[in-house]
Structure formats: C-alpha cells, structure tokens
Design a protein around this motif. Structure first.
Motif, mmCIF file in Angstrom:
data_model
loop_
_atom_site.group_PDB
_atom_site.id
_atom_site.type_symbol
_atom_site.label_atom_id
_atom_site.label_comp_id
_atom_site.label_asym_id
_atom_site.label_seq_id
_atom_site.Cartn_x
_atom_site.Cartn_y
_atom_site.Cartn_z
ATOM 1 N N SER A 50 -31.686 5.545 6.478
ATOM 2 C CA SER A 50 -30.523 6.431 6.376
ATOM 3 C C SER A 50 -30.903 7.878 6.636
ATOM 4 N N LEU A 54 -30.558 8.415 10.689
ATOM 5 C CA LEU A 54 -29.136 8.751 10.736
ATOM 6 C C LEU A 54 -28.852 10.192 10.324
ATOM 7 N N ALA A 130 -23.768 1.719 11.343
ATOM 8 C CA ALA A 130 -24.873 2.585 11.760
ATOM 9 C C ALA A 130 -25.516 2.069 13.044
#
Length: 184
Positions: A50, A54, A130
């Motif tokens: 994450s 991201l 994602a």
C-alpha cells in the motif's frame, strides 16, 4: 502490453489459489499461533504494498499537479475516500472474521462459512482495485507506471494472498467441507 497486464492481474489470484491448495497438504487445523503469524505476515506485506506501490507513487504524481504545497491533497483525499468506502462495506455487508463468535455488518441468516467468505471478499475489493488501476495506468501509457512497478505490486499482493488462501480454506475444511470444496 495487454498480455502482460492480463498475466499481471492473474498473479494475485494465483497466490490465493496456491495458498488454498494447502488443504491438500496440511492438517485440518492450523495452530492459532501459526494463523496469527500468517495473518501478521499478510498484513505486513499489504501495508508495504500500500505504501510503496500505491501511496508514494500517488504522492509523486501529485507533485506535478500544480497544487504547490497542497500537492499531497489528491492522494490524501483518495486514501480517505477508500477508507470510508471500506468502513461502509464493513457496516453494510454481513461478514464473520476468523475465530469471531459474532458477525459484523447487517443482521443476516446466511451461514458462517458464507459470512467468512464475505469478509475475505470485502478485503479483496481494494486489492483488486489497486491491481486493476495500476495495470490500467500501465496500459494507458502512464509515464509513472512501468511494467516492473505494476508487476511488483501484483507479486506483493500474491505473496500476501498466499497465507490468506490457507487461512480461509483450512477452517472451511475443519467446518466440514470436503478438501476440493474448501479449496474452491
């Protein structure tokens, strides 16, 4: 590029599938400490994916937005929208966490097994989003998303999905499902 993206999108699925195949090789019950270790490992990999695959790229892309000192806002707003979306799903969808006695979400008469699967599904929604978004950006030719970056995210989620597959399939086996059914 399309073929690379299709393979990349299937990699997390492969991780879950290989983890679920544990029902054919392990005992019906994982010890609580092993389950906790696998869950902790999966959480650590997801947090790392994450942040590094991201959130940091989103912040870097925001620097070119022309917002100056407020360039962080699109990433922060997106993070909060995603958080609130998952909280909403958590409140609306009946689901049961592993070893929990009481279900969360709306009241429902569906089986414990179905509620356990719904808990995993809620968790997998942001993962799928994602991976999908990163590969869509790669296919779109975004200068910020390379094939290796998209593949790294996909592999990270696959590694995280492996213990999840085992953690879900083995309790299903213990609850009375056959090995093939628990695997599926």
């Amino acid at each position: 590029m399309l073929q690379q993206s299709l393979i990349g999108i299937l990699i997390p699925f492969l991780g879950t599938t290989l983890g679920a195949a544990a029902v054919f090789f392990l005992r019906e019950n994982l010890g609580r400490n092993l389950q906790r270790a696998l869950t902790g490992f999966a959480a650590g990999v997801m947090v790392a994916a994450s942040i590094w695959s991201l959130l940091i790229p989103a912040l870097e892309q925001s620097e070119e937005s022309g917002l100056g000192h407020f360039a962080f806002l699109p990433a922060v707003i997106g993070l909060w929208i995603g958080t609130l979306f998952l909280l909403l799903l958590d409140k609306l969808i009946p689901h049961l966490h592993l070893h929990a006695e009481k279900a969360e979400g709306r009241k429902s008469s569906i089986s414990k097994t179905a509620m356990l699967l719904l808990a995993v599904t809620i968790h997998n929604i942001p993962e799928g989003m994602a991976v999908g978004i990163v590969f869509a950006g790669f296919l779109n030719g975004s200068a910020h998303i390379s094939a290796s970056a998209a593949l790294a995210l996909s592999l990270g989620i696959a590694i995280q999905n492996f213990p999840e597959g085992a953690i879900i399939s083995l309790p299903l086996l213990s609850a009375g499902s056959t090995k093939p059914r628990a695997f599926l």
